[in-house]
Design a protein around this motif. Sequence first.
Motif, PDB file in Angstrom:
ATOM      1  N   GLU A  26      -1.394   5.947  -5.108  1.00 48.03           N
ATOM      2  CA  GLU A  26      -0.265   5.539  -4.271  1.00 48.03           C
ATOM      3  C   GLU A  26      -0.730   4.972  -2.937  1.00 48.03           C
ATOM      4  O   GLU A  26      -0.121   4.042  -2.405  1.00 48.03           O
ATOM      5  CB  GLU A  26       0.662   6.738  -4.040  1.00 48.03           C
ATOM      6  CG  GLU A  26       2.042   6.364  -3.531  1.00 48.03           C
ATOM      7  CD  GLU A  26       2.830   5.516  -4.503  1.00 48.03           C
ATOM      8  OE1 GLU A  26       3.683   4.737  -4.047  1.00 48.03           O
ATOM      9  OE2 GLU A  26       2.581   5.603  -5.730  1.00 48.03           O
ATOM     10  N   VAL A  27      -1.815   5.517  -2.397  1.00 50.60           N
ATOM     11  CA  VAL A  27      -2.350   5.009  -1.132  1.00 50.60           C
ATOM     12  C   VAL A  27      -2.858   3.580  -1.300  1.00 50.60           C
ATOM     13  O   VAL A  27      -2.655   2.735  -0.420  1.00 50.60           O
ATOM     14  CB  VAL A  27      -3.489   5.923  -0.617  1.00 50.60           C
ATOM     15  CG1 VAL A  27      -4.290   5.232   0.488  1.00 50.60           C
ATOM     16  CG2 VAL A  27      -2.914   7.230  -0.092  1.00 50.60           C
ATOM     17  N   TYR A  28      -3.512   3.307  -2.437  1.00 55.83           N
ATOM     18  CA  TYR A  28      -4.137   1.992  -2.601  1.00 55.83           C
ATOM     19  C   TYR A  28      -3.211   0.946  -3.205  1.00 55.83           C
ATOM     20  O   TYR A  28      -3.204  -0.205  -2.778  1.00 55.83           O
ATOM     21  CB  TYR A  28      -5.399   2.105  -3.459  1.00 55.83           C
ATOM     22  CG  TYR A  28      -6.344   0.963  -3.207  1.00 55.83           C
ATOM     23  CD1 TYR A  28      -7.136   0.938  -2.060  1.00 55.83           C
ATOM     24  CD2 TYR A  28      -6.429  -0.121  -4.074  1.00 55.83           C
ATOM     25  CE1 TYR A  28      -7.986  -0.124  -1.789  1.00 55.83           C
ATOM     26  CE2 TYR A  28      -7.279  -1.180  -3.813  1.00 55.83           C
ATOM     27  CZ  TYR A  28      -8.048  -1.180  -2.678  1.00 55.83           C
ATOM     28  OH  TYR A  28      -8.872  -2.228  -2.402  1.00 55.83           O
ATOM     29  N   PHE A  29      -2.401   1.358  -4.185  1.00 48.75           N
ATOM     30  CA  PHE A  29      -1.536   0.386  -4.861  1.00 48.75           C
ATOM     31  C   PHE A  29      -0.101   0.418  -4.343  1.00 48.75           C
ATOM     32  O   PHE A  29       0.667  -0.497  -4.598  1.00 48.75           O
ATOM     33  CB  PHE A  29      -1.548   0.615  -6.372  1.00 48.75           C
ATOM     34  CG  PHE A  29      -2.838   0.236  -7.030  1.00 48.75           C
ATOM     35  CD1 PHE A  29      -3.130  -1.089  -7.337  1.00 48.75           C
ATOM     36  CD2 PHE A  29      -3.784   1.201  -7.328  1.00 48.75           C
ATOM     37  CE1 PHE A  29      -4.321  -1.439  -7.927  1.00 48.75           C
ATOM     38  CE2 PHE A  29      -4.981   0.867  -7.929  1.00 48.75           C
ATOM     39  CZ  PHE A  29      -5.259  -0.463  -8.226  1.00 48.75           C
ATOM     40  N   GLY A  30       0.251   1.492  -3.648  1.00 48.85           N
ATOM     41  CA  GLY A  30       1.612   1.593  -3.127  1.00 48.85           C
ATOM     42  C   GLY A  30       1.740   0.954  -1.760  1.00 48.85           C
ATOM     43  O   GLY A  30       0.762   0.481  -1.175  1.00 48.85           O
ATOM     44  N   PRO A  31       2.955   0.925  -1.230  1.00 41.85           N
ATOM     45  CA  PRO A  31       3.176   0.329   0.098  1.00 41.85           C
ATOM     46  C   PRO A  31       2.385   1.064   1.168  1.00 41.85           C
ATOM     47  O   PRO A  31       2.302   2.292   1.160  1.00 41.85           O
ATOM     48  CB  PRO A  31       4.684   0.482   0.308  1.00 41.85           C
ATOM     49  CG  PRO A  31       5.119   1.529  -0.655  1.00 41.85           C
ATOM     50  CD  PRO A  31       4.201   1.431  -1.819  1.00 41.85           C
ATOM     51  N   CYS A  32       1.806   0.303   2.090  1.00 41.80           N
ATOM     52  CA  CYS A  32       0.950   0.885   3.140  1.00 41.80           C
ATOM     53  C   CYS A  32       1.822   1.416   4.275  1.00 41.80           C
ATOM     54  O   CYS A  32       2.006   0.761   5.294  1.00 41.80           O
ATOM     55  CB  CYS A  32      -0.041  -0.163   3.658  1.00 41.80           C
ATOM     56  SG  CYS A  32      -1.135   0.472   4.939  1.00 41.80           S
ATOM     57  N   SER A  33       2.343   2.603   4.078  1.00 39.12           N
ATOM     58  CA  SER A  33       3.155   3.225   5.116  1.00 39.12           C
ATOM     59  C   SER A  33       2.256   3.927   6.129  1.00 39.12           C
ATOM     60  O   SER A  33       1.110   4.278   5.835  1.00 39.12           O
ATOM     61  CB  SER A  33       4.122   4.246   4.499  1.00 39.12           C
ATOM     62  OG  SER A  33       3.388   5.313   3.917  1.00 39.12           O
ATOM     63  N   ALA A  34       2.782   4.151   7.314  1.00 38.88           N
ATOM     64  CA  ALA A  34       2.002   4.785   8.387  1.00 38.88           C
ATOM     65  C   ALA A  34       1.629   6.219   8.058  1.00 38.88           C
ATOM     66  O   ALA A  34       0.689   6.773   8.635  1.00 38.88           O
ATOM     67  CB  ALA A  34       2.796   4.734   9.687  1.00 38.88           C
TER      68      ALA A  34
ATOM     69  N   LYS B 149      12.576   0.387   5.542  1.00 41.82           N
ATOM     70  CA  LYS B 149      12.520   1.680   6.225  1.00 41.82           C
ATOM     71  C   LYS B 149      11.206   2.415   5.985  1.00 41.82           C
ATOM     72  O   LYS B 149      10.703   3.105   6.866  1.00 41.82           O
ATOM     73  CB  LYS B 149      13.696   2.557   5.801  1.00 41.82           C
ATOM     74  CG  LYS B 149      13.686   2.967   4.321  1.00 41.82           C
ATOM     75  CD  LYS B 149      14.849   3.880   3.987  1.00 41.82           C
ATOM     76  CE  LYS B 149      14.810   4.298   2.525  1.00 41.82           C
ATOM     77  NZ  LYS B 149      15.925   5.184   2.167  1.00 41.82           N
ATOM     78  N   GLU B 150      10.616   2.267   4.785  1.00 46.08           N
ATOM     79  CA  GLU B 150       9.385   3.000   4.487  1.00 46.08           C
ATOM     80  C   GLU B 150       8.204   2.479   5.301  1.00 46.08           C
ATOM     81  O   GLU B 150       7.308   3.238   5.655  1.00 46.08           O
ATOM     82  CB  GLU B 150       9.063   2.913   2.992  1.00 46.08           C
ATOM     83  CG  GLU B 150      10.000   3.704   2.109  1.00 46.08           C
ATOM     84  CD  GLU B 150      10.071   5.175   2.497  1.00 46.08           C
ATOM     85  OE1 GLU B 150       9.009   5.802   2.669  1.00 46.08           O
ATOM     86  OE2 GLU B 150      11.193   5.698   2.623  1.00 46.08           O
ATOM     87  N   LEU B 151       8.191   1.187   5.597  1.00 42.52           N
ATOM     88  CA  LEU B 151       7.065   0.625   6.324  1.00 42.52           C
ATOM     89  C   LEU B 151       7.309   0.523   7.818  1.00 42.52           C
ATOM     90  O   LEU B 151       6.409   0.138   8.560  1.00 42.52           O
ATOM     91  CB  LEU B 151       6.678  -0.742   5.749  1.00 42.52           C
ATOM     92  CG  LEU B 151       5.606  -0.637   4.645  1.00 42.52           C
ATOM     93  CD1 LEU B 151       6.228  -0.169   3.343  1.00 42.52           C
ATOM     94  CD2 LEU B 151       4.879  -1.945   4.449  1.00 42.52           C
ATOM     95  N   MET B 152       8.496   0.841   8.274  1.00 40.23           N
ATOM     96  CA  MET B 152       8.720   0.788   9.713  1.00 40.23           C
ATOM     97  C   MET B 152       8.977   2.170  10.313  1.00 40.23           C
ATOM     98  O   MET B 152       9.180   2.307  11.514  1.00 40.23           O
ATOM     99  CB  MET B 152       9.862  -0.170  10.060  1.00 40.23           C
ATOM    100  CG  MET B 152      11.252   0.306   9.733  1.00 40.23           C
ATOM    101  SD  MET B 152      12.515  -0.928  10.146  1.00 40.23           S
ATOM    102  CE  MET B 152      12.220  -1.196  11.885  1.00 40.23           C
TER     103      MET B 152
END
Length: 536
Positions: free
Chosen positions: A462-470, A64-67
């Motif tokens: 979080e932007v670099y090491f976390g999931p790449c969310s939109a 859900k976080e990446l979609m």
Amino acid sequence: MAKRVAIIGAGASGLTAIKCCLDEGLQPTCFERNEDIGGLWRFQEHVTEGHSSIYKSLTTNSSKELMSFSDFPFPEEYSNYVHHSKMMEYFRMYAKQFDLIKYIHFKAQVCHLRKHTDFPITGQWEIVTEMNQRQESAVFDAVLLCTGLHAQPYFPLNSFLGVEKFKGEIIHSSAYKNPEKYQDQQILIIGMGNSGIEIAIDLSHITKQVFLSTRTGAWVINRVSDGGYPFDVVHFTHFKNLLFHKLPVALINQWGEKKLNMKFNHENYGVKPQHRFLSKSPIMGDDLPNAIIAGRVLMKPHVKKFTERGVIFEDGSTEENIDVVIFATGYKFSFPYTQDTILRTQTNQLSLYKYVFPPHLEKHTLAVIGFIKPIGATMPISELQVRWATRIFKGLSKLPSENDMMTDIVKKTKYNEKWYTASHINSLIVQYIDYMDELASILGVKPKVLSLLLTDPKLAWEVYFGPCSATQFRLTGPGKWEGARNTILTQRERIIKPTKTRPLQSSTNTKVTLVSSFFIKALICLGLLTIVLTYL
């Protein structure tokens, strides 16, 4: 006066297209041939022409976080991989939040899309629609085609000898709804894509036997990855994407194949593919090894020939008394409402600049949205495509010359031909992070990690090491959203929330592990910063 934009389709891409048009002060009109939103995600018990709906048990392959759309996260209580009914709830919440429904004309069949007589000057389009058996014509300043890839089932019956003699039932996977009607039958599924595997597993609990036939095999991944986190949450990060591009391909292939074989030996289970790990998108199949080891699903090679009640496989083996054959062979695209000269379609290929704009048009007032096969989620990509397209329509951004666009198209086609195994959708494959970053850079919304590191190190981490969310692409530039920072910093809480439903006391070991993990990540970050500064 605001420019009028026609949107064809009210699925995931169509909904975000309406919203993005409103964000840019454009006037959207959406035409949806069915009576509801959701497109492919709207489940229907019965198959209707022109609507490729899903089966009853389907859940998402992306978390859900990446979609999710960039400025509208899923509710935290929703599971990480959601059932299609929850997807529809999400679409309805999205449509309500941004008041989108009033811009949609339901049961409106688009019959013709053609250039207006003065197109070379105005770039306008004429659209003929049919509602209640009445046709109407309207002129629009721009058009967004949001019908996606799943328009027409790919049904290669002519590729199989003797198929006309087969007396059992033959259907395409798009017509499969639920397993009950197939109880105690023998089912053959042709095709080992995501649909083929999921339908095989769905059927295996109720049928007499399921045979899963594949020409090439596949590398099979799980939704659950390291530490119990969703697969894409763990692996779709900018840091890992850097490693992907810097490390030798042979090393990544070896690592990926070894990791997957630790779950189950692909050769022993008859699914080992002919290609390497990076040469084709892996297939999501959590329960496939369980179904195989329990004998509910039997892997078979490609079908050589059909008989009246069975099949002969390429290895010479046979299976008799087959009741149903399901072709899980994917889809081919179709734009029946417009001439081939508009999009220059040929042999199931479509030349689009950055997978969005036909390069040959005199005026770039038509964009194709969601017409890609990403290794990752489609919805946030569609949204970013529309954000870019609407700014092109407004004249706030410009496209390069036709020659430069064609050069880019050829370059991407050759890259895919070199990198991936041959398939009828080969030219449409994109890597999720690479493509999102490419569009974000053009649009001016890609976050600058080094700048963030100095001003907001917690967010930079979080932007670099976390999931790449939109949501990362709402931090700056056009379409900046005030809630982006908090949404990114709380994404791990939303990932854990739906699984941690039984409260437990935190142990000392857990706390020590968290502290150790922090210091390890800090060292990695320091090393990465050194590498980045070295290459500046």
